[in-house]
Design a protein around this motif. Sequence first.
Motif, PDB file in Angstrom:
ATOM      1  N   UNK A   1       0.838  -1.208   0.000  1.00 39.93           N
ATOM      2  CA  UNK A   1       0.000   0.000   0.000  1.00 39.93           C
ATOM      3  C   UNK A   1       0.872   1.258   0.000  1.00 39.93           C
ATOM      4  N   UNK A   2       1.923   1.224   0.795  1.00 36.61           N
ATOM      5  CA  UNK A   2       2.845   2.361   0.828  1.00 36.61           C
ATOM      6  C   UNK A   2       3.489   2.561  -0.544  1.00 36.61           C
ATOM      7  N   UNK A   3       3.901   1.465  -1.179  1.00 36.05           N
ATOM      8  CA  UNK A   3       4.519   1.546  -2.502  1.00 36.05           C
ATOM      9  C   UNK A   3       3.535   2.089  -3.530  1.00 36.05           C
ATOM     10  N   UNK A   4       2.303   1.633  -3.458  1.00 36.93           N
ATOM     11  CA  UNK A   4       1.293   2.106  -4.411  1.00 36.93           C
ATOM     12  C   UNK A   4       1.045   3.608  -4.229  1.00 36.93           C
TER      13      UNK A   4
ATOM     14  N   UNK B   1       1.760   6.463  -7.075  1.00 32.58           N
ATOM     15  CA  UNK B   1       0.714   7.396  -7.519  1.00 32.58           C
ATOM     16  C   UNK B   1       1.189   8.845  -7.472  1.00 32.58           C
ATOM     17  N   UNK B   2       2.124   9.158  -6.574  1.00 37.04           N
ATOM     18  CA  UNK B   2       2.632  10.528  -6.507  1.00 37.04           C
ATOM     19  C   UNK B   2       3.538  10.852  -7.681  1.00 37.04           C
TER      20      UNK B   2
ATOM     21  N   UNK C   1       6.229   1.645 -12.281  1.00 40.38           N
ATOM     22  CA  UNK C   1       6.244   1.303 -10.867  1.00 40.38           C
ATOM     23  C   UNK C   1       4.880   0.740 -10.451  1.00 40.38           C
ATOM     24  N   UNK C   2       3.792   1.422 -10.847  1.00 39.59           N
ATOM     25  CA  UNK C   2       2.441   0.928 -10.525  1.00 39.59           C
ATOM     26  C   UNK C   2       2.209  -0.450 -11.147  1.00 39.59           C
ATOM     27  N   UNK C   3       2.724  -0.661 -12.349  1.00 43.22           N
ATOM     28  CA  UNK C   3       2.599  -1.957 -13.007  1.00 43.22           C
ATOM     29  C   UNK C   3       3.358  -3.029 -12.208  1.00 43.22           C
ATOM     30  N   UNK C   4       4.533  -2.684 -11.696  1.00 47.66           N
ATOM     31  CA  UNK C   4       5.312  -3.633 -10.892  1.00 47.66           C
ATOM     32  C   UNK C   4       4.552  -4.014  -9.621  1.00 47.66           C
ATOM     33  N   UNK C   5       3.898  -3.046  -8.997  1.00 47.20           N
ATOM     34  CA  UNK C   5       3.079  -3.338  -7.805  1.00 47.20           C
ATOM     35  C   UNK C   5       1.942  -4.284  -8.189  1.00 47.20           C
ATOM     36  N   UNK C   6       1.298  -4.009  -9.315  1.00 45.26           N
ATOM     37  CA  UNK C   6       0.191  -4.866  -9.767  1.00 45.26           C
ATOM     38  C   UNK C   6       0.685  -6.281 -10.061  1.00 45.26           C
ATOM     39  N   UNK C   7       1.870  -6.401 -10.656  1.00 42.59           N
ATOM     40  CA  UNK C   7       2.420  -7.735 -10.931  1.00 42.59           C
ATOM     41  C   UNK C   7       2.659  -8.507  -9.631  1.00 42.59           C
TER      42      UNK C   7
END
Length: 192
Positions: free
Chosen positions: A165-168, A172-173, A181-187
């Motif tokens: 959650x912190x990474x996401x 987003x910022x 980066x968001x794609x890596x979190x989703x993966x």
Amino acid sequence: AGANASAMHDAMWMLQRLAQRSASSKAWIIEAGAGELVHAAMLSAHADDKFTQAGAWLSYTLSGLRGLADLLCRSRAGSSPGDVAVRVAVAWAVFELVKAEREEIGCQPRPESASVLAVLMEAMGHASTSPEGQWACISALDAMVKCEPRLGSLFLERGGARLLMRALRSACTMAEDGEDFRRAVAYLLTSL
């Protein structure tokens, strides 16, 4: 300053080659205090991504994953830009190692995987870890979890959801620059 940076790059390159080619040279480099010296050099040249990556790879060449863990431990409590750069370089090195191993021999459980996971989570959870550092950790963790699904459970048991959650939020910022980066979190989320 440019000449000093060039000399540091040359020294790092030479040590890397010596360590790769000669076991006795490798032992000598370790005995001379390479862990501390490489860490100090990485801190002093923290703005040079290529140099910090070279430092991480030299540490890996000298001592394997223990060398990378040593770098993380030396920068564990630090919040300086240098400490952050060391953690980022190590996380990217772990990502590259896992990725290359997966491509070469497939996914094989490794005895040190849980320790590497813990070190990455610690690096990622540090308050001073930059979005790029979090991204590096997320990418390395995703590669590991894809190879060893049991690590996903361990990640979640150790508070990984909070870190995701912190990474996401960090991704987003970054607006458009944070897309990968968001794609890596989703993966990583889908790997869990």
